[in-house]
Write a protein that holds these residues in place. Sequence first.
Motif, PDB file in Angstrom:
ATOM      1  N   ASP A   1     -12.474  -4.409  10.944  1.00 30.07           N
ATOM      2  CA  ASP A   1     -11.506  -5.033  11.850  1.00 30.07           C
ATOM      3  C   ASP A   1     -10.608  -4.164  12.243  1.00 30.07           C
ATOM      4  N   ILE A   2      -9.990  -4.447  13.657  1.00 27.32           N
ATOM      5  CA  ILE A   2      -9.029  -3.548  14.191  1.00 27.32           C
ATOM      6  C   ILE A   2      -7.940  -4.756  14.662  1.00 27.32           C
ATOM      7  N   ALA A   3      -6.743  -4.353  14.295  1.00 28.39           N
ATOM      8  CA  ALA A   3      -5.577  -5.593  14.467  1.00 28.39           C
ATOM      9  C   ALA A   3      -4.450  -4.603  14.533  1.00 28.39           C
ATOM     10  N   ARG A   4      -3.407  -5.289  15.256  1.00 26.57           N
ATOM     11  CA  ARG A   4      -2.065  -5.022  15.260  1.00 26.57           C
ATOM     12  C   ARG A   4      -1.288  -5.735  14.255  1.00 26.57           C
ATOM     13  N   ILE A   5      -0.481  -4.698  13.386  1.00 23.75           N
ATOM     14  CA  ILE A   5       0.276  -5.042  12.271  1.00 23.75           C
ATOM     15  C   ILE A   5       1.603  -4.813  12.431  1.00 23.75           C
ATOM     16  N   VAL A   6       2.492  -5.186  11.735  1.00 20.57           N
ATOM     17  CA  VAL A   6       3.785  -4.892  11.397  1.00 20.57           C
ATOM     18  C   VAL A   6       4.030  -4.592   9.858  1.00 20.57           C
ATOM     19  N   LEU A   7       4.514  -3.489   9.996  1.00 21.68           N
ATOM     20  CA  LEU A   7       4.689  -2.865   8.444  1.00 21.68           C
ATOM     21  C   LEU A   7       6.267  -2.421   8.047  1.00 21.68           C
ATOM     22  N   ARG A   8       6.752  -2.620   6.888  1.00 24.17           N
ATOM     23  CA  ARG A   8       8.008  -2.361   6.465  1.00 24.17           C
ATOM     24  C   ARG A   8       7.819  -1.260   5.376  1.00 24.17           C
ATOM     25  N   THR A   9       8.316   0.002   5.326  1.00 19.00           N
ATOM     26  CA  THR A   9       8.268   1.121   4.467  1.00 19.00           C
ATOM     27  C   THR A   9       9.389   1.032   3.792  1.00 19.00           C
ATOM     28  N   ALA A  10       9.271   1.759   2.527  1.00 14.70           N
ATOM     29  CA  ALA A  10      10.566   1.722   1.393  1.00 14.70           C
ATOM     30  C   ALA A  10      11.308   2.842   1.771  1.00 14.70           C
ATOM     31  N   GLN A  11      10.888   4.039   2.252  1.00 17.00           N
ATOM     32  CA  GLN A  11      11.628   4.955   3.037  1.00 17.00           C
ATOM     33  C   GLN A  11      11.253   5.173   4.486  1.00 17.00           C
ATOM     34  N   PRO A  12      12.594   5.639   5.401  1.00 17.05           N
ATOM     35  CA  PRO A  12      12.363   5.760   6.646  1.00 17.05           C
ATOM     36  C   PRO A  12      11.576   6.836   6.927  1.00 17.05           C
TER      37      PRO A  12
ATOM     38  N   TYR B   1       0.849  -1.098   0.187  1.00 16.15           N
ATOM     39  CA  TYR B   1      -0.046   0.039   0.063  1.00 16.15           C
ATOM     40  C   TYR B   1       0.942   1.014  -0.058  1.00 16.15           C
ATOM     41  N   THR B   2       0.201   2.223  -0.111  1.00  9.24           N
ATOM     42  CA  THR B   2       0.727   3.782   0.146  1.00  9.24           C
ATOM     43  C   THR B   2       0.713   3.883   1.373  1.00  9.24           C
ATOM     44  N   LEU B   3       1.666   4.433   2.297  1.00  4.55           N
ATOM     45  CA  LEU B   3       1.187   4.899   3.513  1.00  4.55           C
ATOM     46  C   LEU B   3       1.670   6.597   3.439  1.00  4.55           C
ATOM     47  N   GLN B   4       0.509   7.013   4.017  1.00  4.82           N
ATOM     48  CA  GLN B   4       0.663   8.704   4.123  1.00  4.82           C
ATOM     49  C   GLN B   4       0.680   8.958   5.641  1.00  4.82           C
ATOM     50  N   HIS B   5       1.946   9.560   5.934  1.00  8.63           N
ATOM     51  CA  HIS B   5       2.244  10.066   7.317  1.00  8.63           C
ATOM     52  C   HIS B   5       2.461  11.454   7.303  1.00  8.63           C
ATOM     53  N   GLY B   6       1.802  12.199   7.995  1.00  9.06           N
ATOM     54  CA  GLY B   6       2.225  13.554   7.900  1.00  9.06           C
ATOM     55  C   GLY B   6       1.993  14.310   6.189  1.00  9.06           C
ATOM     56  N   THR B   7       3.202  14.879   5.662  1.00  6.65           N
ATOM     57  CA  THR B   7       2.922  15.209   4.418  1.00  6.65           C
ATOM     58  C   THR B   7       3.865  13.956   3.484  1.00  6.65           C
ATOM     59  N   SER B   8       4.618  12.945   3.985  1.00  4.18           N
ATOM     60  CA  SER B   8       4.910  12.218   3.236  1.00  4.18           C
ATOM     61  C   SER B   8       4.394  10.860   2.850  1.00  4.18           C
ATOM     62  N   ARG B   9       4.678  10.495   1.919  1.00  3.66           N
ATOM     63  CA  ARG B   9       4.065   9.337   1.377  1.00  3.66           C
ATOM     64  C   ARG B   9       5.148   8.257   0.970  1.00  3.66           C
ATOM     65  N   THR B  10       5.172   7.001   1.144  1.00  5.28           N
ATOM     66  CA  THR B  10       6.013   5.846   0.656  1.00  5.28           C
ATOM     67  C   THR B  10       5.287   4.552   0.439  1.00  5.28           C
ATOM     68  N   ARG B  11       5.705   3.807   0.049  1.00  5.29           N
ATOM     69  CA  ARG B  11       5.345   2.426  -0.171  1.00  5.29           C
ATOM     70  C   ARG B  11       5.577   1.702   1.169  1.00  5.29           C
ATOM     71  N   CYS B  12       4.648   0.717   1.287  1.00  2.42           N
ATOM     72  CA  CYS B  12       4.883  -0.014   2.630  1.00  2.42           C
ATOM     73  C   CYS B  12       4.304  -1.529   2.196  1.00  2.42           C
ATOM     74  N   SER B  13       4.720  -2.534   2.791  1.00  2.00           N
ATOM     75  CA  SER B  13       4.207  -3.935   2.606  1.00  2.00           C
ATOM     76  C   SER B  13       3.894  -4.391   4.169  1.00  2.00           C
ATOM     77  N   ILE B  14       2.755  -5.029   4.219  1.00  2.00           N
ATOM     78  CA  ILE B  14       2.292  -5.652   5.626  1.00  2.00           C
ATOM     79  C   ILE B  14       3.089  -6.738   5.602  1.00  2.00           C
ATOM     80  N   ARG B  15       4.035  -6.840   6.825  1.00  2.00           N
ATOM     81  CA  ARG B  15       4.718  -8.015   7.178  1.00  2.00           C
ATOM     82  C   ARG B  15       3.922  -9.163   7.829  1.00  2.00           C
ATOM     83  N   SER B  16       3.317  -8.563   8.867  1.00  2.00           N
ATOM     84  CA  SER B  16       2.577  -9.662   9.656  1.00  2.00           C
ATOM     85  C   SER B  16       1.238  -9.233  10.213  1.00  2.00           C
TER      86      SER B  16
END
Lengths: 414, 301
Positions: free
Chosen positions: A371-382, A333-348
């Motif tokens: 659904d509400i869940a706790r997930i682990v993500l990895r982003t393309a940029q820090p 997915y694309t993660l939008q955080h503040g004004t930054s956008r980066t690709r991310c993938s769902i690890r678990s």
Amino acid sequence: MDLLRFITAGSVDDGKSTLIGRLLFDTKNILADQMEAIERASKTRNAGEIDLALLTDGLRSEREQGITIDVAYKYFQTPNRKFISIDAPGHIQYTRNMVTGASNADLAIILVDARHGVVEQTRRHSLIASLLGIPHVVVAINKMDLIDYSEDKFLSIAQAYTDLATKLNIKNLTIIPVSALNGDNIVDRSTAMSWYTGETMLSVLENVDARETTNLTDGRFSVQYVIRPQTDELHDYRGYAGRIQSGAFRKGETVAVLPSERYSKIARIELGGQEVEEAYAPQSVTILLEDNIDISRGDMLVPTENLPTLSQDLEALVCWMDDRKELKVGSKYTLQHGTSRTRCSIRSIEYRVDINTYEQLEEVESLKLNDIARIVLRTAQPIAYDSYQTNRTNGGAILIDETSNVTVGACMIE
Amino acid sequence: MSQSLDYLDQLEAEAIYIMREVAGQFERPALLFSGGKDSITLVRLAQKAFAPGKIPFPLVHVDTGHNFPEAIKYRDEMAQQLGAKLVVRYVEDTIKAKGLKEPTGKNASRNWLQTYTLLDTIEEFEFDACIGGARRDEEKARAKERIFSFRDEFGQWDPKRQRPELWNLFNGRIHKGENVRVFPISNWTELDVWAYIQREGIALPSIYFAHERECILRDGHLLANTEVIQKDEYDQIVTRQVRFRTVGDMTCTAAVESSAATLEEVIAEITISRISERGETRIDDQQTEAAMEDRKKGGYF
């Protein structure tokens, strides 16, 4: 005068819209022509009783079905404060709409039908209020008129709610017996419940601290846009336009630029084109630095002695909002955080929260709508983040589907 | 060290933030400008958002040909003063080009037809975002709309499929041909707009202040007496001291009787008024309970 944003949540027929209608009516915020329209509509639909709920149900299908589908905003004021009321749908299929409304609220009113006490929806709405970090929760035990204004029954519901609240993160809790229909303990103190000596609903709304959702200590500034007039007289002007998300910034202060981790000093702060010495959340300002370093939209300025976490790996609680596709481990997915956008993938997916029992269910492969869940993500940029519970504006993020462009998830970073 | 921000400062900070998100997220945004007080407020907010630079998008006006001449004059002067690009497109031209049938009879208005011209203008300039001055307190369908309101390739609003809008994170990602209507003053009330105009010392078109005018008295409403309104034997022509509370088309905007000649006096009158802005002055909204919702679904802003 300051501003308080509050959300009202409750299940179908708990009287949420009636409560808002009552607040507006008793604080004289309903205008004559709006009242006439309600009277007209009440006549065609009900037995002729004035239905204050008709004031907030804005869409045709809502009026037809008599339910609230999407968040409705209402504006009113008293001599002491301005209010934005966010009327959120109570039905389980609209949980995502409630999450939307709750994300900007300073206070939540959760309605409980006195005849039914704490039910599944109460537990769900309370969980959402807690997860979204709403600092004040007011539980309105409504329809007290239908249980003869019984103090005993009120106390037993209040006790049941207090037990539930201990499992959640609710900072300030107030429980009030009310009748939205008759106006008991909404604006005026109830004469039928002289045993209740606590505050009325309006008194709580007028007196709570409206600034608790703003983090005042950690300086965070996301660059939205770079202002470069490039005219003769402003040839070298390079201003970073953005909103101070939390904390404050001063002229002369040394700041780090993230994620590049370069440093400079604040040369100048402008507010609406005028220079100021310091600025604080939630002001929109323009910051100029002493050094000419490469900064663009999505970068963050922070004080060097108070840094956020800078990482490509994060854990978050997510509320899944897509009704067409499920969230699956491995999806991108694309993660939008503040004004930054980066690709991310769902690890678990660590666990899913049962929104009624609060149990953590493990071995979950995918997430469905609401659904509400706790997930682990990895982003393309820090990304430079804080934990949501300490800093709402720098700990919240959204997931965007890369093909439909729709907002599909709300993340609260841990 | 931080103080509490006054509500007007909070609303201003939010609106400026939204303006900058538009500039940061879109390629070809535009600001819809009508010469009314809400879009005048937007222009001031945009000036502050991008100072000392110029506003990085054009002002766009869909001219129905039924606008108040005072508002048009104000529009042209303001654009010149700002050095901003002004795009004007005419409903009249759309009617001719498309062979549209103009509504006729009493209370006929070009309000619905504006949508065609707006959608054509968006297509012509490939605008991906249009900033508008709508407020949620105006009307019940607007109370439900997001700040970034997604429109499909036909310009349509689907109230049941709005994107969730969380915190201050606005998702402006779209496919080519789609666009987003952006409402930076969604959370402002009518009185907030007036208070801001007063605080900022913004000049307004003269029709917002009391003046003597020849009016058509129709069903209790006072309309400007102009040749674009079809009159019949039930209409009475009267001369009254009036001002306008909103500035839309002359065909569907009613005046209020007033002697308020200054901003202070206008604010004092609105503060004690017991009738809402649209209820008092917008004839187009009173036709059905869902008039605005239907217009928005069709692409109206």
